[in-house]
Design an enzyme around this catalytic site. Sequence first.
Site, mmCIF file in Angstrom:
data_model
loop_
_atom_site.group_PDB
_atom_site.id
_atom_site.type_symbol
_atom_site.label_atom_id
_atom_site.label_comp_id
_atom_site.label_asym_id
_atom_site.label_seq_id
_atom_site.Cartn_x
_atom_site.Cartn_y
_atom_site.Cartn_z
ATOM 1 N N ASP A 113 -11.737 3.985 2.618
ATOM 2 C CA ASP A 113 -10.670 4.373 3.544
ATOM 3 C C ASP A 113 -9.724 5.391 2.910
ATOM 4 O OD1 ASP A 113 -11.771 2.480 5.234
ATOM 5 O OD2 ASP A 113 -10.365 0.928 4.656
ATOM 6 N N TRP A 161 -8.729 1.630 12.171
ATOM 7 C CA TRP A 161 -7.701 0.757 11.596
ATOM 8 C C TRP A 161 -6.643 0.491 12.670
ATOM 9 C CZ3 TRP A 161 -3.186 2.537 8.079
ATOM 10 C CH2 TRP A 161 -2.449 1.418 7.645
ATOM 11 N N ARG A 187 -13.889 4.209 10.152
ATOM 12 C CA ARG A 187 -13.775 2.971 10.921
ATOM 13 C C ARG A 187 -12.358 2.887 11.477
ATOM 14 N NH1 ARG A 187 -13.862 -1.944 6.428
ATOM 15 N NH2 ARG A 187 -12.340 -1.091 4.957
ATOM 16 N N THR A 209 0.818 -1.212 0.000
ATOM 17 C CA THR A 209 0.000 0.000 0.000
ATOM 18 C C THR A 209 0.855 1.266 0.000
ATOM 19 O OG1 THR A 209 -1.809 -1.127 1.126
ATOM 20 C CG2 THR A 209 -1.790 1.259 1.233
ATOM 21 N N ASP A 247 -7.835 4.109 -0.644
ATOM 22 C CA ASP A 247 -6.606 4.560 0.019
ATOM 23 C C ASP A 247 -5.939 5.723 -0.720
ATOM 24 O OD1 ASP A 247 -7.242 2.408 1.567
ATOM 25 O OD2 ASP A 247 -5.259 1.507 1.547
#
Length: 693
Positions: free
Chosen positions: A547, A610, A608, A461, A520
């Site tokens: 996200d 992480w 949310r 990522t 992302d």
Amino acid sequence: MSEPRSTSRHRHRRTRTGLAVGVPLALTAAGTLAYGITDLGVLGQASAAEAVPTWAADTADGFASVNSLGQNGTYGGRGGKTVTVKTLADLEKYATAAEPYVIVVAGTINMNPVGKEIKVQSDKTIVGQGTSGHIVGGGFFLGQGVHNVIIRNLTIRDSYQGIWNDKDHDFDAIQMDGAHHVWIDHNDLRHMADGLIDVRKDSTNVTVSWNKLSDNNKTFGIGWTENVKTDITIHHNWIRETEQRNPSTDNAAHAHLYNNFLEDAPNTDIGSSYGNYSRGATKMVLENSYFQGIKNPVIKDSGAAVVQRGSVFSGTSGRNESGGTAFDPKVYYPYSLDKAADVPSVLRSGAGPRADIGTTAAAGKAPAASTKAAAATTLTVAADGSGQYRTVQAAVNAVPANNPSRVVIAVKPGTYRELVKVPSNKPHVTIQGTGGSRKDTTIVYNNASGTPKPGGGTYGTGGSATVAVEADDFQARNLTISNDFDEKANQSIDGHQAVALRTAADKVFLDGVIVSGDQDTLLVDTAAKDKLGRVYVSNSYVVGNVDFIFGRATAVVDKSVITLKKRWDGTSAGYVTAPSTAANRKGILIANSTVNGDVSNGSFYLGRPWHAGGDASLDPQTTVRNTSLSAAVKSTPWTDMSGFSWKDDRFAEYKNTGAGAGSASSNRPHLSDAQAADQEVADWLAGWTPSAS
């Protein structure tokens, strides 16, 4: 991020109006426009050949930013030529011209005759060169229909004719009769024969900010008409040693005054007779100002309204009035308040002309060929070869290691398909697009987490980022950073996280940019778990679906638009934030912004938790406050992740508006006023004040 998630292709949504660069929330009165990526930054006429200094990209906030009367925001002479003037003849020549100009006043210009007011025409920026630009013995006049004017960073002074309450000499610093979209910012106005600022005859969409107004009888008059049309924002002005009209606001439709410092010093020849005056049918909102020693600090007529909140009154006397109903400024534009107690120190240090305005070298002009790149403060990039470098990374490579001061990488309009990394040993770097819109300059690539690397393995990522910033004190402005990974064409790849921008540094300032992707999009990280990483995103767009604002940094998204996208298969579902905040650190703050997009109602969570690597010691945090939420936001806006309950971490809202806002409940916690006072932008930035440099 370690958890697989599905993602989307971007779908565009056209809106009826565009936005001026640096003014992403030029809201209508209803405050409900949804902006798509195709509408960003369409104003401003600068071509690739025209240079745009850093300060020249600044645009107005407040009512001067609102789209009305055919003018979308206030950006002055952007797109026109930048000229430097040292004589009255040249100043008048360019200020009265029909075409747009950015006019830099370098030195002292004496008006002849005394009291002369130059008749400024539309589409002008008149700016002092650092603190050297002085206009002595006169000022400026903006007549009927004149619009899109910026008067900035000047000292305008000394037309005083020896008569304190002078009714014979109408020698103002700045006077407007029927003008609109005017921004008066960071000036020092003093010792004039009449008023310092007069906003008259239905002038509207005016913002007056960060000025020093002093040593005068009549400071600031607004109105002088039976019509109720004027919309004006007055914020962060230091009004000192003035007697009246501080300001006097007559028949203004909307007058928003906040974070001003009115000071009457004791034992001087000048005493205040009154402070803020709401006259006629004015509707005034007064917030978080500081009144020191002022007589009659706030007064109103019987038919006028004053809604007061949060101000400090120290040593004041006489009338201090409020009453009636006014309006909600956030319906028209976003803003954030400084604490009233901090206002005197903030304005003593920040009001008036600044050395860093009007002095930056034009970003599009390359130094002579003999100039060594390592010694340059401005490096130019142009894909067509007209700059010093053809790629952004080549310019970054030319920055000397451990450079002690700012290096601006000025990137001419174009699409730069490349990977860019700013390493940790190259601080104080600015990457700035020089076009008239943040869409004109785009840095883009298409790696994803699961994309195979040439030497084996995959990028992961963090490694997928189009632009990676590991150096402190980094800035980006007036450009687009994108990851256009094609998820539909790469369904066989595991790991669709595709980062557009990764920051792993402290004091990162993203100003007037677009950060666009799907899953992302914006990774706000830190250099190490124990390192502080502060990121401030302002006047910008962040676009994505899963996200897409995530990481462990202390990050603020302020006065910006968060655009929700459908996934690659056309479905609507997603998560705005995924913080992985360490305990006792600040996480992600979204403030004074808008969340919207062309997606289904009730399809997106605000966030949310992480817990990266399953680390139970983390305490993820997202606060969303004073923000407009579209109907796309779920009525239960937080959800669990990877077995961790959001209720065990820090997720909250405060005074949000719009169809997606909701009342407090066990599934939708709201901050109390006391809690919110400790969760403001300044609390997140912890002593850092981002500024263009």
